[in-house]
Design an enzyme around this catalytic site. Structure first.
Site, PDB file in Angstrom:
ATOM      1  N   GLU A 291     -29.012  11.370 -20.661  1.00 50.22           N
ATOM      2  CA  GLU A 291     -28.606  12.556 -19.977  1.00 50.22           C
ATOM      3  C   GLU A 291     -29.154  13.861 -21.102  1.00 50.22           C
ATOM      4  O   GLU A 291     -29.020  13.700 -22.231  1.00 50.22           O
ATOM      5  CB  GLU A 291     -27.099  12.738 -20.157  1.00 50.22           C
ATOM      6  CG  GLU A 291     -26.495  14.136 -19.949  1.00 50.22           C
ATOM      7  CD  GLU A 291     -27.330  14.936 -18.799  1.00 50.22           C
ATOM      8  OE1 GLU A 291     -27.233  14.390 -17.553  1.00 50.22           O
ATOM      9  OE2 GLU A 291     -27.682  16.100 -18.864  1.00 50.22           O
ATOM     10  N   ALA A 292     -29.849  14.629 -20.435  1.00 45.24           N
ATOM     11  CA  ALA A 292     -30.467  15.734 -21.425  1.00 45.24           C
ATOM     12  C   ALA A 292     -29.411  16.643 -21.989  1.00 45.24           C
ATOM     13  O   ALA A 292     -29.775  17.024 -23.143  1.00 45.24           O
ATOM     14  CB  ALA A 292     -31.412  16.550 -20.314  1.00 45.24           C
TER      15      ALA A 292
ATOM     16  N   ASN B 243     -19.573  23.563 -11.636  1.00 49.14           N
ATOM     17  CA  ASN B 243     -19.507  23.767 -10.221  1.00 49.14           C
ATOM     18  C   ASN B 243     -18.087  24.518  -9.976  1.00 49.14           C
ATOM     19  O   ASN B 243     -17.290  24.709 -10.778  1.00 49.14           O
ATOM     20  CB  ASN B 243     -19.991  22.777  -9.171  1.00 49.14           C
ATOM     21  CG  ASN B 243     -18.651  21.743  -9.152  1.00 49.14           C
ATOM     22  OD1 ASN B 243     -17.676  22.029  -9.630  1.00 49.14           O
ATOM     23  ND2 ASN B 243     -19.148  20.521  -8.596  1.00 49.14           N
TER      24      ASN B 243
ATOM     25  N   MET C 229     -15.816  23.705  -7.876  1.00 50.00           N
ATOM     26  CA  MET C 229     -15.012  22.739  -7.554  1.00 50.00           C
ATOM     27  C   MET C 229     -14.215  22.328  -6.149  1.00 50.00           C
ATOM     28  O   MET C 229     -13.246  21.637  -5.914  1.00 50.00           O
ATOM     29  CB  MET C 229     -13.828  22.873  -8.624  1.00 50.00           C
ATOM     30  CG  MET C 229     -14.263  22.697  -9.995  1.00 50.00           C
ATOM     31  SD  MET C 229     -13.028  23.495 -11.212  1.00 50.00           S
ATOM     32  CE  MET C 229     -13.630  25.056 -11.289  1.00 50.00           C
TER      33      MET C 229
ATOM     34  N   HIS D 187     -26.513  24.746  -3.291  1.00 48.59           N
ATOM     35  CA  HIS D 187     -26.309  23.457  -2.638  1.00 48.59           C
ATOM     36  C   HIS D 187     -27.790  22.740  -2.536  1.00 48.59           C
ATOM     37  O   HIS D 187     -27.730  22.303  -1.274  1.00 48.59           O
ATOM     38  CB  HIS D 187     -25.273  23.418  -1.360  1.00 48.59           C
ATOM     39  CG  HIS D 187     -23.923  23.657  -1.872  1.00 48.59           C
ATOM     40  ND1 HIS D 187     -23.312  24.322  -0.869  1.00 48.59           N
ATOM     41  CD2 HIS D 187     -23.386  23.895  -2.922  1.00 48.59           C
ATOM     42  CE1 HIS D 187     -22.190  24.609  -1.365  1.00 48.59           C
ATOM     43  NE2 HIS D 187     -22.159  24.336  -2.701  1.00 48.59           N
TER      44      HIS D 187
ATOM     45  N   ALA E  67     -28.203  14.215  -4.900  1.00 47.99           N
ATOM     46  CA  ALA E  67     -28.056  15.179  -3.813  1.00 47.99           C
ATOM     47  C   ALA E  67     -29.668  14.998  -3.035  1.00 47.99           C
ATOM     48  O   ALA E  67     -29.731  15.436  -2.010  1.00 47.99           O
ATOM     49  CB  ALA E  67     -27.704  16.325  -3.941  1.00 47.99           C
TER      50      ALA E  67
HETATM   51  C1  LIG Z   1     -22.646  27.022  -9.934  1.00 42.65           C
HETATM   52  C2  LIG Z   1     -22.510  26.064  -8.798  1.00 42.65           C
HETATM   53  C3  LIG Z   1     -21.410  26.134  -8.251  1.00 42.65           C
HETATM   54  C4  LIG Z   1     -21.155  24.723  -7.294  1.00 42.65           C
HETATM   55  N1  LIG Z   1     -19.858  24.601  -6.199  1.00 42.65           N
HETATM   56  C5  LIG Z   1     -19.737  23.677  -5.877  1.00 42.65           C
HETATM   57  C6  LIG Z   1     -18.401  23.528  -5.133  1.00 42.65           C
HETATM   58  O1  LIG Z   1     -17.737  24.402  -5.442  1.00 42.65           O
HETATM   59  N2  LIG Z   1     -18.328  22.477  -4.294  1.00 42.65           N
HETATM   60  C7  LIG Z   1     -19.109  21.605  -4.219  1.00 42.65           C
HETATM   61  O2  LIG Z   1     -19.123  20.585  -3.493  1.00 42.65           O
HETATM   62  N3  LIG Z   1     -20.404  21.608  -4.723  1.00 42.65           N
HETATM   63  C8  LIG Z   1     -20.921  22.896  -5.558  1.00 42.65           C
HETATM   64  N4  LIG Z   1     -21.955  22.818  -6.150  1.00 42.65           N
HETATM   65  C9  LIG Z   1     -23.008  21.728  -6.102  1.00 42.65           C
HETATM   66  C10 LIG Z   1     -22.616  20.515  -6.526  1.00 42.65           C
HETATM   67  O3  LIG Z   1     -22.041  20.606  -7.801  1.00 42.65           O
HETATM   68  C11 LIG Z   1     -24.031  19.654  -6.539  1.00 42.65           C
HETATM   69  O4  LIG Z   1     -24.502  19.485  -5.344  1.00 42.65           O
HETATM   70  C12 LIG Z   1     -23.732  18.295  -7.375  1.00 42.65           C
HETATM   71  O5  LIG Z   1     -23.141  18.278  -8.488  1.00 42.65           O
HETATM   72  C13 LIG Z   1     -25.279  17.808  -7.333  1.00 42.65           C
HETATM   73  O6  LIG Z   1     -25.005  16.328  -7.905  1.00 42.65           O
HETATM   74  P1  LIG Z   1     -26.393  15.539  -8.323  1.00 42.65           P
HETATM   75  O7  LIG Z   1     -26.187  14.250  -8.993  1.00 42.65           O
HETATM   76  O8  LIG Z   1     -27.272  15.545  -7.256  1.00 42.65           O
HETATM   77  O9  LIG Z   1     -26.787  16.462  -9.628  1.00 42.65           O
HETATM   78  P2  LIG Z   1     -26.536  16.945 -11.029  1.00 42.65           P
HETATM   79  O10 LIG Z   1     -25.030  17.143 -10.907  1.00 42.65           O
HETATM   80  O11 LIG Z   1     -27.225  18.266 -11.245  1.00 42.65           O
HETATM   81  O12 LIG Z   1     -27.013  16.098 -11.893  1.00 42.65           O
HETATM   82  C14 LIG Z   1     -28.138  16.017 -12.526  1.00 42.65           C
HETATM   83  C15 LIG Z   1     -28.164  15.373 -13.997  1.00 42.65           C
HETATM   84  O13 LIG Z   1     -29.468  14.989 -14.426  1.00 42.65           O
HETATM   85  C16 LIG Z   1     -29.868  15.543 -15.829  1.00 42.65           C
HETATM   86  N5  LIG Z   1     -31.160  15.753 -15.994  1.00 42.65           N
HETATM   87  C17 LIG Z   1     -31.946  16.295 -14.993  1.00 42.65           C
HETATM   88  N6  LIG Z   1     -33.158  16.006 -15.551  1.00 42.65           N
HETATM   89  C18 LIG Z   1     -33.188  15.415 -16.553  1.00 42.65           C
HETATM   90  C19 LIG Z   1     -34.098  14.486 -17.402  1.00 42.65           C
HETATM   91  N7  LIG Z   1     -35.233  14.753 -17.222  1.00 42.65           N
HETATM   92  N8  LIG Z   1     -33.567  13.752 -18.477  1.00 42.65           N
HETATM   93  C20 LIG Z   1     -32.240  13.584 -18.415  1.00 42.65           C
HETATM   94  N9  LIG Z   1     -31.480  14.276 -17.764  1.00 42.65           N
HETATM   95  C21 LIG Z   1     -31.732  14.962 -16.750  1.00 42.65           C
HETATM   96  C22 LIG Z   1     -28.863  16.975 -15.637  1.00 42.65           C
HETATM   97  O14 LIG Z   1     -28.681  17.514 -16.922  1.00 42.65           O
HETATM   98  C23 LIG Z   1     -27.606  16.587 -14.806  1.00 42.65           C
HETATM   99  O15 LIG Z   1     -26.821  16.100 -15.624  1.00 42.65           O
HETATM  100  C24 LIG Z   1     -22.249  23.886  -7.008  1.00 42.65           C
HETATM  101  C25 LIG Z   1     -23.342  23.989  -7.687  1.00 42.65           C
HETATM  102  C26 LIG Z   1     -23.668  25.154  -8.809  1.00 42.65           C
HETATM  103  C27 LIG Z   1     -24.863  25.185  -9.680  1.00 42.65           C
END
Ligand SMILES: Cc1cc2nc3c(=O)[nH]c(=O)nc-3n(C[C@H](O)[C@H](O)[C@H](O)COP(=O)(O)OP(=O)(O)OC[C@H]3O[C@@H](n4cnc5c(N)ncnc54)[C@H](O)[C@@H]3O)c2cc1C
Length: 562
Positions: A16-17, A74, A76, A497, A530
């Protein structure tokens, strides 16, 4: 986490970065959620390329940089789309990913056990077969409700929007209370607190924070089917390159923006993009980084009668101290949530009198055809209408002291524009180019014009006309359709999203992963985040991402006969 807890003989290494910030108060206390955005320590803070049809503006795209990813920053909300939208995943070529194939994984990911008192207060009821009672993520009902919620509900109902008392059981149409990933002690329930922490001391789990993956490594020779075999991951930590070796599989979970970036840096993607960056092509897969979809919103802000409190009162130190005391003592009050506690998901007939023409689209043709059908349907929401008891962030708009505000958040759930995320150099530390192609299809503007008109109509209903005293945004000077479109072009923004850039679709339809989430052309590289969602959903995304991850763990266990 599921592999760690169920299979002690399987060793899992997480790179994790970001850092482990799970217990920092600003991340734990729901009412502080907005404070974390834009902080480079916690937020990657991407910017899109200038968006031609949105006045050349670059759009800010926050993404969590921490153990737990974006679930740490996020807002939540825990929603689920209509079951027919998940059914489309299967119909588009991924058997087993329909609603029936996902519902057990939604259940496995959560604990949702509201009391009878809460249910009756918020007028909710639940189909037990769709909700989990012993999963890691804690889902709860709001503990604080704005005074505007009553009149807003009546206003919506008077416009024909029905109350939905069970909006996460496969039918999300209508007005409902929002649900949140907040535990019963008023703390954020994130993938770090819920999935990582119970397993953190297990001998078969290694977590390396501050570790930035730069590329996936492959064996020199391919497997007997001609597929690449991933052998590990190269990563940067403290300025030095390291390698993590993988014997079984590599799971890429870097999210919609960085998953395609890492694939391209590793030689998987479209030939001409990789060649231009000097990256040697290993698998020609033109779908990588394409099919970027998001939800986009436009604001509607009104001043309200001051007898209705809005979130701006928190700028009064005495009032903020009182709310802090309430939160500390009872985990209730304004800090127990994000103050957004009511939303509606509306199909076309709730807010449009005719179906706009979809015209030319930058979308993948198979997905365009599905969305066109959805636009004409009575059960697939195209608009989210959420109540926010305060002034939404609008550039140039500053709430005035002593005044109360209320906003209607209007979000397009199925945009007809489809963008891309691609590397522009072989430097793994350079941000990719993110182009939404926002509003490149006039139909999105047409739908949002209807949305603004709907919000205006809502403000004139008997229940709300004495609450909403003056429209501030778009404002009285914005009247004709063309003026409303101009306003939308100037104000449209992301709901945060993004999905779709490593889509689970057949390879010939632009897919990047198959229905086992394996990257085409590889034998043991999967994507679990996602980015695999092939077509957007009328729901905030995180609950679906948890279900995808739960299902991925089951697929991996099955494939390896664990
Ligand atoms: C401000 C905000 C509010 C939101 N509110 C909501 C909400 O209320 N309800 C809802 O359902 N969704 C919400 N979302 C969206 C939701 O949180 C995301 O869609 C979801 O968390 C995506 O999950 P993921 O596993 O695809 O990616 P992420 O949760 O983004 O995980 C990716 C991970 O990979 C890591 N990473 C990336 N590149 C590297 C690399 N090169 N090396 C090592 N690690 C790396 C990142 O640091 C991160 O930890 C919100 C998003 C944001 C930004």
């Amino acid at each position: 986490a599921r592999l760690v807890e169920n299979f002690p003989d399987v060793n899992v290494c997480v790179l994790e970065a970001g850092e482990n910030v799970t217990h920092e108060p600003d991340l734990v206390i729901p009412g502080f959620a907005f404070k974390n955005l834009g902080q480079p320590r916690l937020d990657w803070g991407f910017m899109s390329t200038p968006q031609e049809y949105a006045k050349g503006r670059s759009i800010y795209i926050p993404r969590g940089k921490a153990l737990g990813g974006t679930s740490m920053i996020n807002l939540m909300t825990m929603g689920r789309a209509h079951k027919h939208e998940y059914d489309a995943f299967a119909a588009l070529g991924s058997p087993g990913w329909d609603w029936n194939g996902l519902v057990d994984y939604f259940r496995a990911s959560e604990t949702f056990a509201p009391s009878e008192e809460e249910k009756s207060k918020l007028n909710v009821a639940f189909n037990k077969t769709a909700h989990g009672t012993s999963g890691p993520i804690q889902r709860t009902l709001p503990q604080w409700i704005s005074d505007v919620q009553g009149p807003f509900t009546q206003g919506m109902q008077s416009l024909g929007v029905a109350w939905n008392n069970d909006a996460t059981s496969g039918n999300n149409v209508g007005l409902c209370t929002s649900y949140h990933s907040i535990d019963s002690h008023g703390a954020r329930s994130s993938s770090a607190s819920a999935y990582y922490e119970p397993n953190e001391h297990k001998a078969n789990l290694t977590v390396v924070t501050g570790a930035r993956a730069t590329r996936i490594l492959f064996d020199e020779s391919k497997d007997s089917s001609g597929n690449l075999v991933a052998s590990g991951v190269e990563y940067l930590k403290d300025g030095e390159l390291h390698t993590a070796s993988a014997q079984l599989e590599v799971l890429l979970c870097a999210g919609t923006i960085q998953t395609p970036q890492i694939l391209e840096l590793s030689g998987i993607g479209e030939k001409k993009i990789l060649e231009a960056c000097g990256v040697a092509l290993k698998v020609e897969l033109p779908g990588v980084g394409n099919n970027l979809q998001d939800h986009f919103w436009s604001p509607f802000v009104t001043e309200t009668d001051t007898k209705y409190e809005s979130v701006e009162i928190m700028s009064d130190p005495a009032r903020a101290a009182r709310e802090w005391k309430i939160y500390e003592e009872s985990k209730k009050g304004m800090l127990s949530g994000t103050c957004s506690t009511l939303y509606a998901f509306l199909p076309k007939n709730n807010f449009m009198d005719s179906v706009p023409k979809t015209g030319h689209s930058s979308m993948n043709p198979s997905l365009h055809a599905v969305q066109k059908e959805w636009l004409a349907a009575d059960d697939i929401p195209f608009l989210e209408v959420a109540l926010f008891p305060g002034c939404l962030p609008v550039p140039g708009l500053k709430p005035e002291p002593g005044k109360s505000y209320c906003s209607v958040f209007l979000a397009l759930t199925h945009s007809f524009s489809s963008g891309s995320i691609h590397i522009t150099s072989s430097d793994p530390l350079a941000a990719p180019a993110i182009d939404y192609r926002l509003l490149d299809n006039e139909v999105d503007l047409d739908i949002l014009v209807h949305a603004i008109k709907f919000a205006r109509k809502l403000g004139t209903t008997t229940s709300l006309s004495s609450v909403f005293t003056q429209e501030i945004v778009p404002g009285p000077s914005v009247q004709t359709d063309e003026e409303i479109k101009e306003f939308i072009r100037s104000s449209i923004d992301t709901v945060f999203h993004p999905i779709g850039t490593a889509a689970m679709l057949p390879r010939e339809k632009g897919g990047v992963v198959n229905s086992s989430l394996k990257v085409y052309g590889t034998s043991n590289l999967r994507v679990v985040d996602a980015s695999i969602i092939p077509i957007h959903l009328s729901a905030h995304v995180q609950a679906t991402v948890y279900a995808i991850a739960e299902k991925a763990a089951a697929i991996i266990a099955h494939d390896h006969q664990l």
